[in-house]
Design an enzyme around this catalytic site. Structure first.
Site, mmCIF file in Angstrom:
data_model
loop_
_atom_site.group_PDB
_atom_site.id
_atom_site.type_symbol
_atom_site.label_atom_id
_atom_site.label_comp_id
_atom_site.label_asym_id
_atom_site.label_seq_id
_atom_site.Cartn_x
_atom_site.Cartn_y
_atom_site.Cartn_z
ATOM 1 N N VAL A 59 0.813 -1.235 0.000
ATOM 2 C CA VAL A 59 0.000 0.000 0.000
ATOM 3 C C VAL A 59 0.841 1.276 0.000
ATOM 4 C CG1 VAL A 59 -2.053 -1.046 1.080
ATOM 5 C CG2 VAL A 59 -0.284 0.002 2.536
ATOM 6 N N SER A 137 -7.495 2.982 15.352
ATOM 7 C CA SER A 137 -7.149 2.390 16.650
ATOM 8 C C SER A 137 -7.621 3.325 17.750
ATOM 9 C CB SER A 137 -5.628 2.218 16.762
ATOM 10 O OG SER A 137 -5.289 1.695 18.030
ATOM 11 N N TYR A 151 3.192 5.488 15.768
ATOM 12 C CA TYR A 151 1.980 4.716 15.450
ATOM 13 C C TYR A 151 0.722 5.502 15.856
ATOM 14 C CZ TYR A 151 -1.495 0.964 15.782
ATOM 15 O OH TYR A 151 -2.628 0.201 15.639
ATOM 16 N N ALA A 153 0.347 8.658 16.227
ATOM 17 C CA ALA A 153 0.172 9.813 15.325
ATOM 18 C C ALA A 153 -0.437 9.354 13.998
ATOM 19 C CB ALA A 153 1.516 10.502 15.095
ATOM 20 N N SER A 154 0.019 8.208 13.498
ATOM 21 C CA SER A 154 -0.504 7.730 12.204
ATOM 22 C C SER A 154 -1.967 7.311 12.323
ATOM 23 C CB SER A 154 0.341 6.561 11.663
ATOM 24 O OG SER A 154 0.110 5.368 12.385
HETATM 25 P P1 NAP Z 1 -1.122 -8.080 11.586
HETATM 26 O O1 NAP Z 1 -1.624 -9.326 12.192
HETATM 27 O O2 NAP Z 1 0.344 -7.798 11.654
HETATM 28 O O3 NAP Z 1 -1.582 -8.010 10.057
HETATM 29 C C1 NAP Z 1 -1.209 -6.881 9.300
HETATM 30 C C2 NAP Z 1 -1.732 -7.017 7.888
HETATM 31 O O4 NAP Z 1 -1.317 -5.850 7.136
HETATM 32 C C3 NAP Z 1 -1.185 -8.221 7.167
HETATM 33 O O5 NAP Z 1 -2.193 -8.767 6.329
HETATM 34 C C4 NAP Z 1 -0.064 -7.651 6.302
HETATM 35 O O6 NAP Z 1 0.105 -8.420 5.136
HETATM 36 C C5 NAP Z 1 -0.632 -6.266 5.950
HETATM 37 N N1 NAP Z 1 0.399 -5.290 5.592
HETATM 38 C C6 NAP Z 1 1.433 -4.838 6.330
HETATM 39 N N2 NAP Z 1 2.178 -3.955 5.619
HETATM 40 C C7 NAP Z 1 1.587 -3.856 4.396
HETATM 41 C C8 NAP Z 1 1.855 -3.104 3.227
HETATM 42 N N3 NAP Z 1 2.907 -2.283 3.145
HETATM 43 N N4 NAP Z 1 1.024 -3.235 2.175
HETATM 44 C C9 NAP Z 1 -0.036 -4.080 2.218
HETATM 45 N N5 NAP Z 1 -0.348 -4.820 3.287
HETATM 46 C C10 NAP Z 1 0.453 -4.705 4.368
HETATM 47 O O7 NAP Z 1 -1.806 -6.785 12.240
HETATM 48 P P2 NAP Z 1 -3.255 -6.603 12.909
HETATM 49 O O8 NAP Z 1 -3.083 -6.656 14.368
HETATM 50 O O9 NAP Z 1 -4.238 -7.484 12.251
HETATM 51 O O10 NAP Z 1 -3.539 -5.073 12.520
HETATM 52 C C11 NAP Z 1 -4.315 -4.738 11.394
HETATM 53 C C12 NAP Z 1 -4.751 -3.293 11.509
HETATM 54 O O11 NAP Z 1 -5.457 -3.091 12.729
HETATM 55 C C13 NAP Z 1 -3.603 -2.284 11.522
HETATM 56 O O12 NAP Z 1 -3.961 -1.143 10.796
HETATM 57 C C14 NAP Z 1 -3.464 -1.949 13.004
HETATM 58 O O13 NAP Z 1 -2.944 -0.668 13.209
HETATM 59 C C15 NAP Z 1 -4.907 -2.022 13.442
HETATM 60 N N6 NAP Z 1 -5.075 -2.251 14.887
HETATM 61 C C16 NAP Z 1 -4.693 -3.440 15.445
HETATM 62 C C17 NAP Z 1 -4.910 -3.642 16.810
HETATM 63 C C18 NAP Z 1 -4.598 -4.948 17.496
HETATM 64 O O14 NAP Z 1 -4.729 -5.014 18.721
HETATM 65 N N7 NAP Z 1 -4.211 -5.994 16.805
HETATM 66 C C19 NAP Z 1 -5.452 -2.617 17.585
HETATM 67 C C20 NAP Z 1 -5.800 -1.414 16.978
HETATM 68 C C21 NAP Z 1 -5.617 -1.258 15.617
HETATM 69 P P3 NAP Z 1 1.561 -8.863 4.607
HETATM 70 O O15 NAP Z 1 2.283 -9.461 5.775
HETATM 71 O O16 NAP Z 1 1.256 -9.809 3.504
HETATM 72 O O17 NAP Z 1 2.164 -7.597 4.106
#
Ligand code: NAP
Length: 246
Positions: A59, A137, A151, A153-154
């Site tokens: 992305v 988030s 993070y 901030a983003s």
């Molecule tokens: P995760 O398990 O690490 O999964 C992250 C996903 O993003 C993977 O599918 C990864 O795919 C993809 N990704 C990473 N960099 C990318 C890039 N440059 N281009 C395209 N895809 C990319 O993380 P998650 O915990 O599910 O988090 C997902 C979202 O939820 C994030 O935006 C995070 O900030 C938000 N969030 C998570 C939590 C939490 O507690 N888990 C809380 C609040 C918000 P690849 O590995 O194939 O690149």
């Protein structure tokens, strides 16, 4: 469950964690679902497991975001739902944080959201229909977490982006909203370690971490026809994490 039968839904970061949970729920609700991520091997495995399509996408590449959306439209004729979910959360304390570390987090989380949402809106504008759901988030907008100032901030930035974007498209049948997860058990969160996660579990009012599907259900609602009068808004899904005063 809300009915998304026949809708075309694209989920960035749909190969793992929250994005995979969103993909599962949207698919169950009837959407024709496409997931995207950078890891082609993992992406194709998960696509097979969920019986959805996969597109390889980084992305941070604006042209690639446009190409990915164009591919969807070429194959399916339209794009109804975009879940901009891809994100990273490496820990860097402020005193040692480099410009490159700051830049990478912003590049994936915030600029990546801009690139993908912009590409999707070009299509949705022509259709005069669209649902955009951003995974932000609680961190940044509501809470802070040591080691995650870039993070936070983003993630707060995504919400600022969302509110103005929602206004630009409010008269065109397009809504742009966000889900604000608390601590959700994902592959990415495992890096925080067991001690940290057990502590979160004990201190969260619901005494549990969330599941990716918990976020999927909130996204499914915002992606539904029934949510047509909601735009520029957020839903916190956190088991009560932000409620305690002390
Ligand atoms: P995760 O398990 O690490 O999964 C992250 C996903 O993003 C993977 O599918 C990864 O795919 C993809 N990704 C990473 N960099 C990318 C890039 N440059 N281009 C395209 N895809 C990319 O993380 P998650 O915990 O599910 O988090 C997902 C979202 O939820 C994030 O935006 C995070 O900030 C938000 N969030 C998570 C939590 C939490 O507690 N888990 C809380 C609040 C918000 P690849 O590995 O194939 O690149």
């Amino acid at each position: 469950m809300f009915n998304l039968t026949g809708k075309i839904a694209f989920i960035s970061g749909g190969t793992k964690g929250i994005g995979k949970g969103i993909a599962k729920v949207l698919k169950q609700a009837g959407a024709i679902t496409i997931i995207a991520g950078t890891d082609k091997i993992k992406g194709e495995q998960v696509a097979k497991e969920l019986d959805v399509d996969f597109i390889s996408l980084d992305v941070t590449d604006q042209a690639a975001c446009k190409n990915a959306i164009d591919k969807v439209v070429e194959k399916y004729g339209r794009l109804d739902i975009l879940c901009s979910n891809a994100g990273i959360f490496p820990q860097h304390y402020l005193k040692d944080m480099t410009a490159e570390e700051w830049e990478l987090v912003h590049s994936v989380n915030l600029k990546g959201t801009f690139f993908l949402v912009q590409a999707a809106l070009l299509v949705m504008e022509q259709q005069r229909y669209g649902r955009v759901v951003i995974t932000s988030s609680i961190t940044g907008e509501i809470t802070g977490l040591a080691g995650y100032s870039h993070y936070g901030a983003s993630k707060a930035g995504q919400l600022g982006f969302m509110r103005s974007a929602a206004l630009e498209y409010a008269g065109q049948g397009i809504t742009i909203n966000a889900v604000m997860p608390g601590m959700i058990m994902t592959e990415g969160l495992q890096a925080f370690g067991d001690d940290f996660l057990n502590n979160v579990k004990e201190t969260t009012p619901m005494r549990a971490l969330g599941t990716p599907e918990d976020i999927g259900h909130a996204a499914c609602f915002l992606a539904s026809d029934e949510a047509k009068y909601i735009t520029g808004q957020t839903i916190v899904v956190d088991g009560g994490q932000i409620l305690p005063e002390v």
